[in-house]
Design a protein around this motif. Structure first.
Motif, mmCIF file in Angstrom:
data_model
loop_
_atom_site.group_PDB
_atom_site.id
_atom_site.type_symbol
_atom_site.label_atom_id
_atom_site.label_comp_id
_atom_site.label_asym_id
_atom_site.label_seq_id
_atom_site.Cartn_x
_atom_site.Cartn_y
_atom_site.Cartn_z
ATOM 1 N N UNK A 32 -14.712 -11.791 -19.696
ATOM 2 C CA UNK A 32 -14.061 -12.911 -20.371
ATOM 3 C C UNK A 32 -12.584 -13.052 -19.690
ATOM 4 N N UNK A 33 -12.198 -14.452 -19.674
ATOM 5 C CA UNK A 33 -10.835 -14.812 -19.269
ATOM 6 C C UNK A 33 -9.834 -13.999 -20.209
ATOM 7 N N UNK A 34 -8.718 -13.631 -19.577
ATOM 8 C CA UNK A 34 -7.864 -12.637 -20.254
ATOM 9 C C UNK A 34 -7.294 -13.394 -21.298
ATOM 10 N N UNK A 35 -6.888 -14.756 -20.930
ATOM 11 C CA UNK A 35 -6.139 -15.404 -22.003
ATOM 12 C C UNK A 35 -6.746 -15.623 -23.118
ATOM 13 N N UNK A 36 -8.167 -15.722 -23.025
ATOM 14 C CA UNK A 36 -9.192 -15.966 -24.183
ATOM 15 C C UNK A 36 -9.133 -14.766 -25.085
ATOM 16 N N UNK A 37 -8.985 -13.544 -24.119
ATOM 17 C CA UNK A 37 -8.995 -12.193 -24.888
ATOM 18 C C UNK A 37 -7.717 -12.061 -25.734
ATOM 19 N N UNK A 38 -6.463 -12.475 -25.267
ATOM 20 C CA UNK A 38 -5.173 -12.385 -25.620
ATOM 21 C C UNK A 38 -5.059 -13.317 -26.964
ATOM 22 N N UNK A 39 -5.602 -14.385 -26.900
ATOM 23 C CA UNK A 39 -5.552 -15.292 -28.022
ATOM 24 C C UNK A 39 -6.444 -14.875 -29.139
ATOM 25 N N UNK A 40 -7.466 -13.975 -28.743
ATOM 26 C CA UNK A 40 -8.355 -13.714 -29.788
ATOM 27 C C UNK A 40 -7.617 -12.366 -30.682
#
Lengths: 460, 67
Positions: A32-40
């Motif tokens: 999963x895209x790192x930015x999406x993970x960070x936003x989670x």
């Protein structure tokens, strides 16, 4: 009203920003895209912690006065509150690790999409050849034009204890370096934090209306508490000497700071000498000793903070140990712990081990979980990097320092409704009204509400 | 969050009042013994990945440039 007005004898103020690396995988194992993970992670922090949203949509201010946000490149980042004691910075940075670990565990548990999450306290990506960092901020009162000359030799030579350790890209067999991030720095001075990074970053914002902020971007994220303590404390004390024009540059002025940085970063035994003005050649240890001698001379002076003598003793101890070679500091410094492992592995395999395998192991050192190598060694009490008086990181997640504006910010975060207010480092403002809670004095432990002429955020 | 903390209290401090070994050989020997213990533990616990595993790990963990 402010309870404490500004006092020059109380002028040390600093903080630390740590960019983490994160990778996420779906329940099926897809990346999963790192930015999406960070936003989670950020969205989970919203449900878990008291907070006010920042001016930027991807930033939260927390009840400890610090901030958690998603930064450039999708890296989750924790910023400590403003502190006046380097041991406090260590404690808050530790709290930041704890926060990230907790958020990562929770996201894996509760997210419908993310099944696995890997969190690293690392500074370089060997595959994509990128770097991210651990930035420091210091309040100072020095002419910004004058500052680089005095501070660059310190930033370059302190990697003896501030280096994270790792490998130099593009070398075969991979060459060990004290500071992999330092190789991304190509000029002595620059204003950029993402390209053409300079050893001295010229971003010098006014701070509190009477000082300026020195922004150091050369640093690396560290597991070692003593290394972070020395990194912050030594730099802050040197700044105090520069402010009072008490620091002599004799034997400190480097002829080529970038060449010196890379020479020191290549040498775990600190034997490399670099040219300084006046025809002298000095090792990193000699430069550090020269700074320390000058700081220690004034350690008990009225203008010095109460922690200065203790810091100088630890600094001296560290330099003495470094003279004995990497083994003497394995267990208390990040780079040296890596070094004792990798030097043995490379010698055992006669340097035949493929770079990818070394890089992968290096990454494992920085993993913030049970199978992370530093994490594991720490749990087995094999490291001696901790400091007396630095404990209870879980409390530091909730409680701000007692002697800076972080106290006022943290108390307001606990008190105010997150839907009606937003926060920045220097103020808290009504989203719909015109009132602002002024936090411009960094040493004021309470702020005051003022009418603001600017349009409220929602109208603007 | 407290009950979930994974940070045990430590007894080993860098800045403890006991001599770090800077001026005493015995102290230095102790430090070297510790370094050797770290090496031994690492040798035991760290499994060197195969080339394929390492390549996958590195590709999986790629990051965008930060600040």
């Amino acid at each position: 009203m402010s309870t404490k007005s500004f006092d020059r004898s109380h002028a040390c103020l600093f903080g630390l920003e740590t960019e983490y690396a994160v990778n996420g995988y779906s329940k099926k194992g897809d990346s999963i895209d790192s930015e999406e993970v960070s936003l989670a992670l950020l969205e989970h922090a919203v449900t878990l912690l008291p907070h006010l949203r920042g001016l930027e949509s991807r930033r939260l201010f927390l009840s400890n006065g610090g901030s958690f946000y998603v930064d450039i490149g999708g890296h989750p980042e924790f910023c400590t509150p403003e502190c006046t004691d380097p041991k406090e910075v260590v404690r808050y940075a530790w709290a930041g690790d704890l926060l990230l670990i907790t958020l990562a565990e929770d996201v894996c548990r509760y997210s419908r999409k993310i099944g696995q999450l890997r969190l690293y306290k690392h500074n370089v990506d060997y595959a994509s050849k990128t770097t991210w960092g651990c930035h420091e901020s210091y309040l100072h009162f020095v002419d910004p034009e004058k500052l680089p000359r005095y501070i660059i030799p310190h930033l370059v030579s302190r990697i003896l204890y501030t280096g994270a350790g790792g490998f130099l890209l593009g070398t075969y067999p991979p060459k060990f370096t004290l500071s992999p991030r330092s190789w991304f720095f190509k000029s002595p001075v620059s204003d950029s934090t993402t390209n053409h990074r300079g050893i001295f970053n010229t971003r010098s914002e006014p701070l509190g209306g009477f000082g300026r902020r020195m922004h150091v971007i050369l640093g690396e994220s560290l597991h070692s508490h003593v290394a972070t303590y020395l990194k912050i404390g030594s730099t802050a004390l040197i700044l105090l000497l520069v402010e009072r024009e008490l620091l002599s540059l004799e034997s400190l002025d480097l002829l080529d700071p970038v060449v010196a940085l890379h020479a020191f970063a290549s040498d775990p035994f600190s034997k490399s000498k670099v040219p300084c003005s006046g025809g002298k050649f000095q090792t990193a240890l000699e430069i550090q000793a020269r700074y320390l001698d000058q700081v220690q001379r004034y350690a008990e002076a009225d203008f010095m903070p109460r922690w200065a003598p203790e810091l100088c003793r630890t600094w001296r101890n560290m330099l003495e140990l470094l003279k004995e070679g990497p083994e003497a500091v394995a267990g208390c410094l990040d780079w040296a712990t890596r070094y004792v492992f990798f030097s043995k592995l490379q010698s055992k395999t006669r340097n035949s081990i493929r770079p990818e395998r070394l890089f992968s192991l290096d990454l494992k050192f920085s993993k913030l979980s049970e199978d992370g190598i530093f994490f594991h060694l720490d749990r087995r009490c094999l490291l001696n990097h901790r400091l007396k008086g630095v404990n209870h990181p879980e409390d530091a997640l909730k409680t701000p320092p007692s002697d800076t504006r972080a106290k006022a910010r943290g108390e307001m975060v606990k008190k105010l409704d997150e839907c009606r207010y937003y926060c920045d480092w220097e103020y808290i403002a009504e989203a719909k009204g015109r009132r602002r809670y002024n936090l411009s004095d960094p040493f004021a432990t309470s702020g005051e509400w003022r009418e603001n002429r600017a349009l409220p955020r929602e109208l603007a | 969050m407290e009950e979930r903390t994974r940070f045990a209290r430590r007894e080993v401090y860098f800045d403890s009042e006991q001599d770090l070994g800077v001026s005493h050989n015995a102290g230095l020997e102790q430090i070297r013994a510790q370094a050797s213990e770290i090496e031994q533990v690492l040798e035991k616990i760290v499994k060197v990945p195969t080339e394929e595993q390492a390549r996958k790990e590195l590709l999986d963990s790629q990051q965008e440039s930060g600040q």
